[in-house]
Design a protein around this motif. Structure first.
Motif, mmCIF file in Angstrom:
data_model
loop_
_atom_site.group_PDB
_atom_site.id
_atom_site.type_symbol
_atom_site.label_atom_id
_atom_site.label_comp_id
_atom_site.label_asym_id
_atom_site.label_seq_id
_atom_site.Cartn_x
_atom_site.Cartn_y
_atom_site.Cartn_z
ATOM 1 N N GLN A 45 19.324 -18.030 32.399
ATOM 2 C CA GLN A 45 19.537 -16.813 33.176
ATOM 3 C C GLN A 45 20.965 -16.822 33.693
ATOM 4 O OE1 GLN A 45 17.183 -14.402 33.517
ATOM 5 N NE2 GLN A 45 15.851 -15.663 32.225
ATOM 6 N N GLU A 46 21.431 -15.650 34.075
ATOM 7 C CA GLU A 46 22.781 -15.549 34.621
ATOM 8 C C GLU A 46 22.752 -14.663 35.847
ATOM 9 O OE1 GLU A 46 26.802 -13.767 32.865
ATOM 10 O OE2 GLU A 46 26.055 -15.508 31.756
ATOM 11 N N GLU A 47 23.405 -15.125 36.908
ATOM 12 C CA GLU A 47 23.556 -14.347 38.129
ATOM 13 C C GLU A 47 25.044 -14.151 38.389
ATOM 14 O OE1 GLU A 47 19.826 -15.539 41.013
ATOM 15 O OE2 GLU A 47 21.779 -16.422 41.384
ATOM 16 N N VAL A 48 25.361 -13.063 39.033
ATOM 17 C CA VAL A 48 26.747 -12.810 39.392
ATOM 18 C C VAL A 48 26.880 -12.944 40.905
ATOM 19 C CG1 VAL A 48 28.654 -11.167 39.336
ATOM 20 C CG2 VAL A 48 27.006 -11.222 37.463
ATOM 21 N N CYS A 49 27.886 -13.683 41.336
ATOM 22 C CA CYS A 49 28.195 -13.847 42.748
ATOM 23 C C CYS A 49 29.498 -13.097 43.024
ATOM 24 C CB CYS A 49 28.349 -15.327 43.069
ATOM 25 S SG CYS A 49 28.753 -15.661 44.787
ATOM 26 N N TYR A 50 29.479 -12.220 44.004
ATOM 27 C CA TYR A 50 30.665 -11.450 44.373
ATOM 28 C C TYR A 50 31.254 -12.048 45.644
ATOM 29 C CZ TYR A 50 28.649 -8.179 41.088
ATOM 30 O OH TYR A 50 28.116 -7.617 39.965
ATOM 31 N N VAL A 51 32.542 -12.378 45.603
ATOM 32 C CA VAL A 51 33.192 -13.048 46.721
ATOM 33 C C VAL A 51 34.466 -12.294 47.098
ATOM 34 C CG1 VAL A 51 34.184 -15.218 47.535
ATOM 35 C CG2 VAL A 51 32.312 -15.255 45.885
ATOM 36 N N GLY A 52 34.622 -12.016 48.387
ATOM 37 C CA GLY A 52 35.828 -11.374 48.889
ATOM 38 C C GLY A 52 36.955 -12.376 49.053
ATOM 39 N N VAL A 53 38.183 -11.897 48.826
ATOM 40 C CA VAL A 53 39.374 -12.747 48.912
ATOM 41 C C VAL A 53 40.436 -12.002 49.708
ATOM 42 C CG1 VAL A 53 41.179 -13.942 47.593
ATOM 43 C CG2 VAL A 53 38.868 -13.750 46.649
ATOM 44 N N VAL A 54 41.168 -12.727 50.537
ATOM 45 C CA VAL A 54 42.312 -12.160 51.252
ATOM 46 C C VAL A 54 43.508 -13.071 50.993
ATOM 47 C CG1 VAL A 54 41.747 -13.337 53.429
ATOM 48 C CG2 VAL A 54 43.174 -11.273 53.465
ATOM 49 N N ALA A 55 44.670 -12.457 50.778
ATOM 50 C CA ALA A 55 45.913 -13.205 50.577
ATOM 51 C C ALA A 55 46.996 -12.560 51.436
ATOM 52 C CB ALA A 55 46.326 -13.196 49.106
ATOM 53 N N TRP A 56 47.923 -13.369 51.904
ATOM 54 C CA TRP A 56 48.945 -12.912 52.842
ATOM 55 C C TRP A 56 50.355 -13.142 52.297
ATOM 56 C CZ3 TRP A 56 47.621 -10.576 57.421
ATOM 57 C CH2 TRP A 56 46.280 -10.662 57.789
ATOM 58 N N ASN A 57 51.311 -12.411 52.870
ATOM 59 C CA ASN A 57 52.747 -12.580 52.651
ATOM 60 C C ASN A 57 53.140 -12.443 51.177
ATOM 61 O OD1 ASN A 57 53.266 -13.011 55.456
ATOM 62 N ND2 ASN A 57 52.332 -15.023 55.222
ATOM 63 N N LYS A 58 53.950 -13.375 50.648
ATOM 64 C CA LYS A 58 54.432 -13.254 49.268
ATOM 65 C C LYS A 58 53.297 -13.330 48.254
ATOM 66 C CE LYS A 58 59.102 -14.895 50.071
ATOM 67 N NZ LYS A 58 60.124 -15.891 49.765
ATOM 68 N N LEU A 59 52.282 -14.096 48.573
ATOM 69 C CA LEU A 59 51.125 -14.179 47.689
ATOM 70 C C LEU A 59 50.451 -12.812 47.583
ATOM 71 C CD1 LEU A 59 49.372 -15.959 45.925
ATOM 72 C CD2 LEU A 59 48.116 -16.658 47.966
ATOM 73 N N ALA A 60 50.371 -12.091 48.694
ATOM 74 C CA ALA A 60 49.792 -10.740 48.689
ATOM 75 C C ALA A 60 50.628 -9.801 47.827
ATOM 76 C CB ALA A 60 49.702 -10.205 50.118
ATOM 77 N N GLU A 61 51.940 -9.893 47.940
ATOM 78 C CA GLU A 61 52.818 -9.034 47.146
ATOM 79 C C GLU A 61 52.690 -9.337 45.653
ATOM 80 O OE1 GLU A 61 56.517 -9.899 49.084
ATOM 81 O OE2 GLU A 61 56.221 -8.320 50.591
#
Length: 174
Positions: A70-86
């Motif tokens: 079987q296969e399940e999908v997990c949805y995960v939120g991510v936040v990145a800041w500064n140059k990584l965000a750009e």
């Protein structure tokens, strides 16, 4: 001192020492997946610090009680800041493949209806962009780069050249 009392005293001292020991504070997450939507980029009201939010879908395979895959999908939120965000704003889009190294964080805010909302998400430290690229920068659906130096005279890709088919971009939040 009788043996029983000495034993009890040793046990008491050992328990006292154990109580002072602390669990190490480890908060580390590594996950690979694909973006479910285009990243949302903004800047904070105080200071204009760049921040980007997106979510990734990560598949998990397992055998059920009937021993069927079987296969399940997990949805995960991510936040990145500064140059990584750009960099995320400039390089990522819906379905982009990424490898994220970060830590879990929770945050709470008041919704418009006055209720309190909480979310747990990954605060990215490093993100590796995993999509394959053409020389002109466009993504290749099949994962192959059309480059004459990687083909023999029959148009086949040499097995030894497969290591050159990927363009990885590894970015840090620092």
């Amino acid at each position: 001192m009788p043996v029983e009392k000495r034993f009890l005293l040793e046990e008491y001292n050992r328990a006292d020492v154990m109580a002072e020991l602390k669990m190490p504070e480890i908060n580390s997450v590594v996950i690979a997946g694909n973006l479910t939507k285009d990243p949302v980029f903004r800047q904070t009201n105080s200071g204009g610090t760049p921040v980007v939010n997106f979510s990734v879908a990560c598949n998990r395979r397992f055998r059920d009680s009937n021993h069927q895959w079987q296969e399940e999908v997990c949805y995960v939120g991510v936040v990145a800041w500064n140059k990584l965000a750009e960099s995320c704003r400039d390089s990522l889009k819906k379905s982009s493949a990424v490898l994220i190294d970060g830590e879990l964080q929770s945050r709470t805010w008041k919704a418009q209806d006055g209720s309190s909302r909480t979310v747990v998400e990954i605060k990215a430290r490093r993100i590796q962009f995993l999509n394959k690229r053409h020389k002109n920068g466009e993504e290749d659906e099949e994962g192959f780069i059309e480059d004459d130096c990687h083909h023999n005279h029959h148009g086949e890709v040499h097995e030894n050249d497969l290591g050159h088919l990927y363009e990885y971009k590894y970015l840090c939040s620092d």
